[in-house]
Design a protein around this motif. Structure first.
Motif, PDB file in Angstrom:
ATOM      1  N   ARG A 389      36.673  32.602  35.539  1.00 50.04           N
ATOM      2  CA  ARG A 389      35.084  33.461  35.501  1.00 50.04           C
ATOM      3  C   ARG A 389      35.269  32.706  37.095  1.00 50.04           C
ATOM      4  O   ARG A 389      34.969  33.618  38.582  1.00 50.04           O
ATOM      5  CB  ARG A 389      34.193  32.786  34.899  1.00 50.04           C
ATOM      6  N   THR A 392      37.619  34.686  39.713  1.00 50.25           N
ATOM      7  CA  THR A 392      37.241  35.607  39.802  1.00 50.25           C
ATOM      8  C   THR A 392      36.090  36.355  40.784  1.00 50.25           C
ATOM      9  O   THR A 392      36.493  36.755  41.654  1.00 50.25           O
ATOM     10  CB  THR A 392      37.193  36.538  37.984  1.00 50.25           C
ATOM     11  N   TRP A 396      36.289  38.436  43.990  1.00 49.05           N
ATOM     12  CA  TRP A 396      35.418  38.987  44.388  1.00 49.05           C
ATOM     13  C   TRP A 396      34.124  39.428  45.153  1.00 49.05           C
ATOM     14  O   TRP A 396      33.673  39.855  45.396  1.00 49.05           O
ATOM     15  CB  TRP A 396      35.464  39.523  42.420  1.00 49.05           C
ATOM     16  N   PRO A 415      34.308  42.709  38.552  1.00 43.88           N
ATOM     17  CA  PRO A 415      34.996  41.687  38.685  1.00 43.88           C
ATOM     18  C   PRO A 415      34.476  40.561  37.355  1.00 43.88           C
ATOM     19  O   PRO A 415      35.326  40.305  36.703  1.00 43.88           O
ATOM     20  CB  PRO A 415      34.139  41.168  39.783  1.00 43.88           C
ATOM     21  N   VAL A 418      37.011  42.034  34.936  1.00 48.54           N
ATOM     22  CA  VAL A 418      38.037  41.516  35.406  1.00 48.54           C
ATOM     23  C   VAL A 418      38.987  40.174  34.646  1.00 48.54           C
ATOM     24  O   VAL A 418      39.578  39.898  34.135  1.00 48.54           O
ATOM     25  CB  VAL A 418      38.652  41.518  36.999  1.00 48.54           C
ATOM     26  N   ALA A 419      37.400  39.700  34.621  1.00 47.45           N
ATOM     27  CA  ALA A 419      37.375  38.303  34.135  1.00 47.45           C
ATOM     28  C   ALA A 419      37.488  38.645  32.846  1.00 47.45           C
ATOM     29  O   ALA A 419      38.695  37.077  32.430  1.00 47.45           O
ATOM     30  CB  ALA A 419      35.826  37.741  34.783  1.00 47.45           C
ATOM     31  N   VAL A 467      45.276  42.467  41.153  1.00 46.19           N
ATOM     32  CA  VAL A 467      44.818  41.666  39.982  1.00 46.19           C
ATOM     33  C   VAL A 467      45.837  40.616  39.308  1.00 46.19           C
ATOM     34  O   VAL A 467      45.327  39.275  38.835  1.00 46.19           O
ATOM     35  CB  VAL A 467      44.894  42.492  38.239  1.00 46.19           C
ATOM     36  N   LEU A 470      45.753  37.333  41.321  1.00 42.68           N
ATOM     37  CA  LEU A 470      44.734  36.412  40.984  1.00 42.68           C
ATOM     38  C   LEU A 470      45.718  35.454  39.464  1.00 42.68           C
ATOM     39  O   LEU A 470      45.172  34.513  39.238  1.00 42.68           O
ATOM     40  CB  LEU A 470      43.435  37.511  40.417  1.00 42.68           C
ATOM     41  N   GLN A 471      46.138  36.805  38.429  1.00 41.70           N
ATOM     42  CA  GLN A 471      46.690  36.084  37.503  1.00 41.70           C
ATOM     43  C   GLN A 471      47.940  35.087  37.772  1.00 41.70           C
ATOM     44  O   GLN A 471      47.668  34.328  36.931  1.00 41.70           O
ATOM     45  CB  GLN A 471      47.346  36.758  36.590  1.00 41.70           C
TER      46      GLN A 471
END
Length: 476
Positions: A389, A392, A396, A415, A418-419, A467, A470-471
């Protein structure tokens, strides 16, 4: 003389069927073994062959075969000798072993070839006995039925397609091509199609054959000069179930023969079902003309089951096998074994074996000892839902407080979705738990968010890259 008749102890067991002999042996075993032990290891076995001095018994998994042989083999052989009045060798094998497959002769289970106009027509009064015999003759596993298959989001389309084929053979999807990793249920669904068709029309000629067996039979036919008979057998089948077709890759001669067999069955409006570990176009060394034909019908995949589906699979297995497993134990196994249904079943068998060996009740502590630490605990050393959380929100440019708030503006919705997606795909938490992390949102909201992110990633390369970056930061 009226009344029951008892066989003398020295009665030759060749007068009995394999099933009757094994039934007598395990009935005697049930009197000397704990009930849970009997249900766990012997209740699901079946006799599959009887010769002059050997009884062949099949168990549902290779682990079960090894366990029965090691722990109860001597006892069962002793009981066999006492029950039958003479020594009897017992040989245990896995249900799916290739040497048990018997290809059907020309002629259905009823003893004659079904006329083409009647081959796939449901009977008004199905003969259950004939259907069962036909299933054995076709090499179908009795445990692989639609009723025993748990449908989840990972397998919904494949299961529906198989139902459609079973309801209307050679009419909806022909061929039906199912692909996915090992142990996800492809073979189960294939066998279920066969059982369902035989249940409705017991005279139907069905053959289940791994592609490796097809290759070996073809080679044997060539060597013995019986190629015409080989071709005739396969090309007069009503429903052909071919497993692991990827093994045909780079086998030019086998592909040539299978190509003509496929054409013959397809032109005669016979159903073909095929499984593979990958889609047709990705099978190395597969002729383009076969790739094209495999794609004529429906190509569908089965993915690894998500957490909720894994829990449902374990609950169903516990119910069917009359096992007592606490919910926390089921959830632990579901989190610990992610990749396949076979892995889940193996974990349950290992847990039961550990419980039997240590003579301890099954609980969460025992499950941790038997199966090892929770796999998510290892991931958790690097990433947690809270961290996902935070990362992410940072990526953003919003705050975590706003991310979990009830506000639904677009700068927060994206976001937030996405989270949720990252928590689900990275940690595989239940949808309800993920919803609780975002202000107590409903599980359906989480499902929608995960699906929305997946759809946006598929259609928007820039969003997908964002994404993915971030992953990668989270798991490395």
């Amino acid at each position: 003389m009226d009344g029951p008749v008892y066989l003398p102890i020295n009665w030759t067991f060749m007068e009995l069927t394999a099933t009757e002999v094994w039934s007598s042996i395990i009935t005697a075993a049930r009197d000397v073994l704990p009930e849970q032990t009997f249900r766990t290891w012997l209740a699901s076995t079946e006799a599959v062959g009887l010769s002059d001095d050997t009884l062949v018994v099949a168990a549902p998994t290779r682990f079960a075969v090894e366990w029965i042989e090691d722990k109860y083999g001597d006892l069962l052989r002793d009981l066999a000798g006492k029950t039958m009045g003479r020594p009897l060798e017992l040989r245990f094998e896995h249900h799916g072993t290739g040497n048990r497959l018997v290809f059907p002769e020309i002629g259905a289970a009823s003893g004659a070839l079904v006329p083409e106009t009647q081959a796939l027509r449901p009977t008004t009064e199905p003969d259950a006995r004939t259907a069962v015999e036909g299933a054995k003759h076709a090499g179908l596993n009795q445990r692989y039925t639609f009723e025993r298959f748990v449908v989840g989001g990972n397998s919904q389309l494949a299961a529906a397609a198989c139902r459609g084929v079973a309801d209307s053979p050679a009419q909806l999807y022909n061929p039906l091509f199912i692909y996915g990793d090992t142990g996800l249920g492809k073979t189960h669904l294939m066998h279920a199609i066969g059982h369902e068709i035989l249940g409705r029309s017991p005279g139907t000629q069905i053959a289940y054959v791994p592609s490796e067996q097809f290759t070996n039979e073809m080679i044997s036919a060539i060597r013995s000069g019986r190629t015409p008979e080989f071709r005739q057998r396969y090309r007069r089948i009503d429903v052909l179930l071919v497993d692991d077709v990827h093994f045909l890759g780079n086998k030019e001669g086998t592909q040539e023969e299978f190509f003509h067999t496929f054409n013959s069955l397809y032109d005669a409006h016979r159903q073909i079902v095929i499984t593979s570990d990958r889609p047709p176009q990705e099978i190395p060394g597969l002729q383009e003309r076969l790739v094209s034909r495999f794609e004529w019908g429906l190509v569908t995949d089965i993915k690894p089951p998500d957490f909720e589906t894994r829990v449902a699979i374990l609950q169903k297995k516990a119910t069917e096998d009359r096992l007592t497993l606490d919910e926390e134990v089921i959830e632990f196994i579901a989190r610990n074994r992610k990749s396949s249904v076979r892995q889940l079943e193996g974990a349950v068998i290992k847990l039961l074996a550990y419980s039997s060996l240590t003579r301890r009740e099954i609980n969460l502590d025992l499950a941790r000892e038997a199966l090892g630490p929770r796999l998510e605990d290892e991931i958790g050393l690097r990433v947690t839902p809270v961290e996902i959380r935070q990362k992410t929100a940072q990526a953003w440019g919003v705050t975590v407080e706003n991310l979990v708030s009830k506000r639904r503006t677009k700068p927060l919705t994206v976001p937030r979705q996405v989270a949720m997606y990252l928590i689900k795909t990275t940690l595989d938490l239940p949808y309800t738990e993920i919803g609780a992390l975002f202000g107590g949102r409903d599980h359906s909201t989480v499902i929608h968010s995960v699906n929305k992110v997946e759809a946006d990633m598929a259609s928007n390369p820039e969003f997908r890259a964002r994404v993915r970056r971030l992953q990668d930061e989270l798991v490395h």
